[in-house]
Design an enzyme around this catalytic site. Structure first.
Site, PDB file in Angstrom:
ATOM      1  N   SER A 280       0.787  -1.225   0.000  1.00 27.17           N
ATOM      2  CA  SER A 280       0.000   0.000   0.000  1.00 27.17           C
ATOM      3  C   SER A 280       0.821   1.278   0.000  1.00 27.17           C
ATOM      4  CB  SER A 280      -0.952   0.000   1.194  1.00 27.17           C
ATOM      5  OG  SER A 280      -0.253  -0.249   2.397  1.00 27.17           O
TER       6      SER A 280
ATOM      7  N   ASP B 271      -2.380   7.677   8.774  1.00 24.34           N
ATOM      8  CA  ASP B 271      -3.447   6.801   9.269  1.00 24.34           C
ATOM      9  C   ASP B 271      -2.816   5.754  10.193  1.00 24.34           C
ATOM     10  OD1 ASP B 271      -2.186   4.968   7.605  1.00 24.34           O
ATOM     11  OD2 ASP B 271      -3.845   4.772   6.196  1.00 24.34           O
TER      12      ASP B 271
ATOM     13  N   HIS C 109       0.230   4.189   7.634  1.00 24.75           N
ATOM     14  CA  HIS C 109       1.012   4.856   6.594  1.00 24.75           C
ATOM     15  C   HIS C 109       1.459   6.250   7.000  1.00 24.75           C
ATOM     16  CE1 HIS C 109      -1.904   2.064   4.690  1.00 24.75           C
ATOM     17  NE2 HIS C 109      -0.831   1.692   4.013  1.00 24.75           N
TER      18      HIS C 109
END
Length: 360
Positions: free
Chosen positions: A41, A325, A328
């Site tokens: 991600s 978040d 990340h």
């Protein structure tokens, strides 16, 4: 270390920390033919929109990217890959492989195969549903390679491929969401992960990859998710960080051996653990106010229990937060770490930095 079934997982996956900060001596796209991106991600650009998964980066992810609409990225703005490509002079970012319009001459400048939830092992990230694991990403690149050779011819196609950069931001999910069977211990598990990764890297080499950047695991025990799940709000989770350090040590040794044994190759190791440690240790001098809480948050003392989504509250000034978040970093944190990766010394990136590799 417990199995994934014993831990609180909601959605999303750990990012790995790598980005690039503009500086003098910038090289141009003339030095690098294309950028091919593999990973999870941290560097995804939207592949998960096209598969059956709960791990899809919806708004407010991308709140500071372009017009503030969902961008396929798990951060407030640019990913590592976006920034690197800008630094190298590319006008457009490598598009997600699974997007319908990733065809034709577009692929000649690079393609992004990354997928949230993906890992080195095929089983990693299964909690999220479908994901593009590293084996599948490599197989997708093999198809891209065939298409490039068909468009340019064998000689020109292989020259393009050998002059390209290959960015691999993968492996943190194998650490963060490790699934250790009853017959394994940590050593055996890491044996399995690194054996699989070695095979994947050699396959890329056999497909004409020569300039390969591989990121190590960051200190995953310091992310808001781990702090909240493990009820460790004021300190990092040492057991998770110890596993990350062990993995990184073995990964660095593997990359050194591959560079020695595969003629013409250069495998660059980016020490994400050291990079994030520097940011966390010196966060106030870098202008941050929060080093352990999520900017985009719902619940949890550090906002680490629910991923960024439509119900989240977003901090008004993203430049004051290290973490975007539960998993990340913000673009601001990425940019600081990027200076180490692009222009740093051997304590952060070896055997050369990314700018030197690009210009080699």
């Amino acid at each position: 270390m417990g199995t994934i079934s014993n831990r609180l997982i909601i959605i999303c996956s750990m990012c790995q920390i790598l980005a690039v900060l503009s500086s003098p001596g910038i090289c141009s796209a003339a030095n690098v033919s294309a950028v091919f991106v593999f990973g999870d991600s941290l560097v995804e650009a939207g592949n998960n929109y096209y598969i059956n998964t709960i791990a899809k980066p919806g708004y407010p992810n991308g709140i500071d990217f372009a017009k503030g609409s969902p961008s396929g990225r798990y951060t407030n703005a640019r990913t590592v890959a976006d920034i690197i490509e800008e630094e190298l002079g590319f006008e457009n970012y490598s598009p997600p492989y699974l997007a319908p319009n990733t065809t034709g001459d577009v692929i000649l400048k690079g393609v992004n195969y990354a997928s949230s939830g993906a890992g080195i092992l095929t089983i990693t990230g299964s909690i999220f549903g479908e994901r593009v694991c590293m084996d599948k990403q490599v197989s997708y690149f093999a198809k891209t390679r065939q298409d490039i050779i068909l468009r340019l011819g064998a000689t020109a196609g292989r020259i393009l491929l050998r002059e390209a950069l290959y960015l691999l931001a993968i492996g943190a999910n194998d650490i963060l969401f490790q699934q250790i069977s009853t017959t394994q211990d940590i050593t055996q598990y890491l044996d399995d992960v690194l054996s699989k990764f070695k095979s994947q890297l050699i396959t890329l080499y056999n497909l004409d990859a020569r300039k390969i950047i591989v990121t190590g695991s960051p200190p995953v025990g310091c992310i808001p998710f781990e702090r909240d799940v493990r009820s460790s709000p004021d300190s990092c989770v040492s057991s998770m960080n110890d596993l990350a350090k062990l993995y990184n040590s073995r990964l660095k040794s593997l990359l050194q051996k591959l560079t020695t044994n595969l003629p013409g190759s250069t495998f660059v190791y980016v020490d994400n653990f050291a990079i994030l440690e520097d940011i966390m240790d010196n966060y106030r001098s870098y202008g941050f106010e929060s080093v352990d809480s999520a900017c985009c948050r719902v619940i949890g003392r550090r906002g680490g229990l629910v991923p960024c989504g439509s119900l989240s509250r977003v901090c008004p000034d993203r430049t004051k937060f290290v973490f975007w978040d539960p998993f990340h970093p913000t673009e601001s944190a990425n940019l600081i770490g990027a200076k180490h990766a692009l222009d740093g010394g051997l304590q952060y990136v070896s055997p050369m930095n990314i700018r030197q590799l690009a210009n080699a």
